[in-house]
Scaffold this motif. Structure first.
Motif, PDB file in Angstrom:
ATOM      1  N   PRO A  49       0.835  -1.210   0.000  1.00  0.00           N
ATOM      2  CA  PRO A  49       0.000   0.000   0.000  1.00  0.00           C
ATOM      3  C   PRO A  49       0.866   1.255   0.000  1.00  0.00           C
ATOM      4  N   VAL A  50       0.708   2.059  -1.031  1.00  0.00           N
ATOM      5  CA  VAL A  50       1.524   3.268  -1.175  1.00  0.00           C
ATOM      6  C   VAL A  50       0.662   4.464  -1.550  1.00  0.00           C
ATOM      7  N   ASP A  51       1.278   5.613  -1.406  1.00  0.00           N
ATOM      8  CA  ASP A  51       0.699   6.869  -1.860  1.00  0.00           C
ATOM      9  C   ASP A  51       1.749   7.496  -2.766  1.00  0.00           C
ATOM     10  N   ASP A  52       1.349   7.896  -3.962  1.00  0.00           N
ATOM     11  CA  ASP A  52       2.311   8.489  -4.892  1.00  0.00           C
ATOM     12  C   ASP A  52       2.209  10.011  -4.933  1.00  0.00           C
ATOM     13  N   ILE A  73       8.123  -0.632  -7.213  1.00  0.00           N
ATOM     14  CA  ILE A  73       8.863   0.307  -6.368  1.00  0.00           C
ATOM     15  C   ILE A  73      10.313   0.407  -6.796  1.00  0.00           C
ATOM     16  N   LEU A  74      10.947  -0.752  -6.985  1.00  0.00           N
ATOM     17  CA  LEU A  74      12.378  -0.760  -7.281  1.00  0.00           C
ATOM     18  C   LEU A  74      12.715  -0.342  -8.708  1.00  0.00           C
ATOM     19  N   CYS A  75      11.776  -0.541  -9.625  1.00  0.00           N
ATOM     20  CA  CYS A  75      12.066  -0.292 -11.043  1.00  0.00           C
ATOM     21  C   CYS A  75      11.448   0.999 -11.575  1.00  0.00           C
ATOM     22  N   SER A  76      11.010   1.867 -10.688  1.00  0.00           N
ATOM     23  CA  SER A  76      10.469   3.146 -11.157  1.00  0.00           C
ATOM     24  C   SER A  76      11.041   4.277 -10.317  1.00  0.00           C
ATOM     25  N   ASP A  77      10.899   5.461 -10.819  1.00  0.00           N
ATOM     26  CA  ASP A  77      11.393   6.638 -10.113  1.00  0.00           C
ATOM     27  C   ASP A  77      10.247   7.372  -9.418  1.00  0.00           C
ATOM     28  N   SER A  78       9.102   6.694  -9.284  1.00  0.00           N
ATOM     29  CA  SER A  78       7.952   7.312  -8.613  1.00  0.00           C
ATOM     30  C   SER A  78       8.261   7.535  -7.141  1.00  0.00           C
ATOM     31  N   ALA A  79       7.736   8.611  -6.611  1.00  0.00           N
ATOM     32  CA  ALA A  79       7.974   8.975  -5.217  1.00  0.00           C
ATOM     33  C   ALA A  79       6.916   8.335  -4.317  1.00  0.00           C
ATOM     34  N   PHE A  80       6.976   7.006  -4.173  1.00  0.00           N
ATOM     35  CA  PHE A  80       6.023   6.293  -3.332  1.00  0.00           C
ATOM     36  C   PHE A  80       6.347   6.487  -1.854  1.00  0.00           C
ATOM     37  N   THR A  81       5.306   6.608  -1.041  1.00  0.00           N
ATOM     38  CA  THR A  81       5.450   6.554   0.411  1.00  0.00           C
ATOM     39  C   THR A  81       4.496   5.480   0.923  1.00  0.00           C
ATOM     40  N   VAL A  82       4.823   4.881   2.052  1.00  0.00           N
ATOM     41  CA  VAL A  82       3.988   3.832   2.633  1.00  0.00           C
ATOM     42  C   VAL A  82       2.672   4.431   3.090  1.00  0.00           C
ATOM     43  N   SER A  83       1.579   3.702   2.884  1.00  0.00           N
ATOM     44  CA  SER A  83       0.259   4.217   3.238  1.00  0.00           C
ATOM     45  C   SER A  83      -0.616   3.104   3.799  1.00  0.00           C
TER      46      SER A  83
END
Length: 183
Positions: free
Chosen positions: A10-13, A25-35
């Motif tokens: 579960p993430v928030d972008d 998560i590991l293969c993108s440059d998206s700024a995910f945070t745990v949610s």
């Protein structure tokens, strides 16, 4: 559900809350945070994700680690490592489900007993009515609850005992600007 390749984290972008895979998560440059709705589950997401990454890449040198913090991992590299692991991280595997033992007889109990502090019975800390006792959890919550129970919580009501894996480890996580850099 494969913990490496299926969308369960579960993430928030910054725009939406959703579930993504460890590969995402590991293969993108998206700024995910745990949610997640619980602080202990937030910590479990980071700790379990870091452990999964360490099991996939046990031989990473310092220089490569620094590079992985700067740039996303190539999907081909991730897929190669994940394929080599086979079914080790399958939550519902027929013979060897992740963090579970098939040889233990199934026992029907209140689902709330799986999560410390969840509603159960007539008295609990969260203030829910007895009728709101959880009956089912989503796959993400089951994964995190199994991890939390196995690594960080007392021995399923066995008094003053350690966790079922022994004493709880002390983990320190350096928080990066987003989840990929943190794990």
């Amino acid at each position: 559900m494969n913990l490496l390749t299926d969308a369960w984290l579960p993430v928030d972008d910054g725009h939406t809350r959703r579930r993504v895979s460890l590969r995402d998560i590991l293969c993108s440059d998206s700024a995910f945070t745990v949610s997640t709705p619980r602080d202990d589950f937030d910590a479990a997401v980071v700790t379990l994700s870091a452990a999964l990454v360490q099991s996939l890449f046990p031989d990473v040198e310092d220089e490569e680690l620094v590079e992985r913090e700067r740039t996303p991992l190539a999907r081909e590299d991730f897929n190669r490592r994940a394929t080599a692991q086979g079914d080790c991280f399958d939550l519902f595997h027929a013979r060897q489900p992740f963090m579970q033992t098939r040889s233990v007889a199934a026992e029907t109990k209140n689902a709330g007993m799986l999560v410390p502090g969840a509603p159960g019975g007539t008295s609990h800390l969260l203030g829910f009515r007895a009728t709101s006792t959880p009956r089912r959890f989503c796959d993400c919550c089951v994964t995190l609850a199994l991890y939390v129970r196995a690594t960080m919580s007392p021995s399923f009501g066995g008094g003053y005992c350690g966790t079922i894996r022994g004493g709880a480890p002390i983990d320190f996580h350096v928080r990066g600007p987003h989840l990929r850099e943190t794990i």
